[in-house]
Design a protein around this motif. Structure first.
Motif, short mmCIF file in Angstrom:
data_model
loop_
_atom_site.label_atom_id
_atom_site.label_comp_id
_atom_site.label_asym_id
_atom_site.label_seq_id
_atom_site.Cartn_x
_atom_site.Cartn_y
_atom_site.Cartn_z
N ILE A 1 -0.59 7.25 5.15
CA ILE A 1 -1.99 7.70 5.12
C ILE A 1 -2.73 7.05 3.95
O ILE A 1 -3.83 6.54 4.11
CB ILE A 1 -2.06 9.25 5.02
N LEU A 2 -2.10 7.03 2.78
CA LEU A 2 -2.73 6.41 1.61
C LEU A 2 -2.91 4.90 1.82
O LEU A 2 -3.91 4.32 1.40
CB LEU A 2 -1.90 6.68 0.36
N HIS A 3 -1.96 4.28 2.49
CA HIS A 3 -2.04 2.84 2.76
C HIS A 3 -3.21 2.52 3.70
O HIS A 3 -3.98 1.59 3.45
CB HIS A 3 -0.72 2.39 3.38
N SER B 1 -2.32 -5.18 -0.42
CA SER B 1 -2.09 -4.00 0.42
C SER B 1 -0.80 -3.27 0.06
O SER B 1 0.15 -3.22 0.84
CB SER B 1 -2.08 -4.43 1.89
N PRO B 2 -0.75 -2.67 -1.13
CA PRO B 2 0.51 -2.07 -1.58
C PRO B 2 0.76 -0.66 -1.03
O PRO B 2 -0.15 0.06 -0.69
CB PRO B 2 0.31 -2.00 -3.10
N TYR B 3 2.03 -0.34 -0.93
CA TYR B 3 2.50 1.04 -0.76
C TYR B 3 3.04 1.43 -2.13
O TYR B 3 3.88 0.73 -2.69
CB TYR B 3 3.66 1.13 0.23
N THR B 4 2.59 2.54 -2.66
CA THR B 4 3.13 2.96 -3.95
C THR B 4 4.48 3.62 -3.74
O THR B 4 4.71 4.29 -2.73
CB THR B 4 2.19 3.96 -4.65
N LEU B 5 5.37 3.41 -4.67
CA LEU B 5 6.71 4.00 -4.61
C LEU B 5 6.84 5.00 -5.76
O LEU B 5 7.40 4.71 -6.80
CB LEU B 5 7.78 2.92 -4.70
N TRP C 1 5.63 -1.72 -2.73
CA TRP C 1 6.04 -2.59 -1.63
C TRP C 1 4.76 -2.99 -0.93
O TRP C 1 3.92 -2.14 -0.67
CB TRP C 1 6.97 -1.82 -0.69
N ALA C 2 4.58 -4.27 -0.63
CA ALA C 2 3.31 -4.72 -0.08
C ALA C 2 3.50 -5.34 1.30
O ALA C 2 4.55 -5.90 1.60
CB ALA C 2 2.67 -5.74 -1.01
N ASP C 3 2.46 -5.23 2.12
CA ASP C 3 2.46 -5.91 3.42
C ASP C 3 1.13 -6.59 3.68
O ASP C 3 0.69 -6.72 4.80
CB ASP C 3 2.81 -4.95 4.54
#
Length: 128
Positions: free
Chosen positions: A11-13, A69-73, A80-82
Motif C-alpha cells: 500500500i505504501l509503495h 521506487s523503494p519498499y521500506t524494510l 528493496w527497490a523495483d
C-alpha cells in the motif's frame, strides 16, 4: 532470496508512486508560469529562485517515486527497490540516490536563498 512485501508495504509503495506522479503534474503549472513573460515582468530575478525550487523538488520526487521506487524494510535501515533503474544496472539505484541528495541540497539551498532575498526586500521596503 525472493522478496515479498507485506500488505502495508504494498500500500505504501503504491501510494509513493501515486504521489510522485501527482507531484509531477502539480509542478507543471508553476513551472509554466515562472517561465512566462508575465512572471518575468512581475517577479524579476526572484522567479529563477522559485523555478530552481520547483524543478529540483519535482525532479527529486520523480526520481524517488518512479526511478528508485523503494519498499521500506522496517525496522532495518534499508530498502528493496523495483523502480525503472533496477533494470538498467545493479548500481544505478545508488547513483540515482547520489543525484537525489544533490537535488535535495539544491532545493534546500534555493529555499534559504529565496527566503533571505525576500526578507531583505521586505526590510528594504519598510525603510522607505
Amino acid at each position: 532470496g525472493h522478496f515479498e512485501p507485506t500488505p502495508l508495504g504494498k500500500i505504501l509503495h503504491i501510494a509513493l508512486k501515486a504521489l510522485g506522479g501527482t507531484c509531477f503534474f502539480c509542478a507543471i503549472p508553476p513551472i509554466a508560469f515562472l517561465l512566462s513573460q508575465r512572471a518575468k515582468c512581475t517577479m524579476g530575478p526572484y522567479r529563477w529562485l522559485l523555478l530552481a525550487i520547483t524543478v529540483s523538488g519535482a525532479s527529486k520526487d520523480i526520481m524517488i517515486s518512479l526511478c528508485i521506487s523503494p519498499y521500506t524494510l522496517v525496522p532495518h535501515i534499508s530498502f528493496w527497490a523495483d523502480g525503472l533503474l533496477v533494470y538498467l544496472h545493479p548500481r544505478a539505484i545508488l547513483y540515482c540516490l547520489a543525484v537525489v541528495l544533490a537535488l535535495m541540497y539544491l532545493w534546500l539551498t534555493s529555499i534559504l536563498i529565496a527566503f533571505t532575498y525576500r526578507l531583505y526586500r521586505l526590510i528594504e521596503m519598510s525603510r522607505k
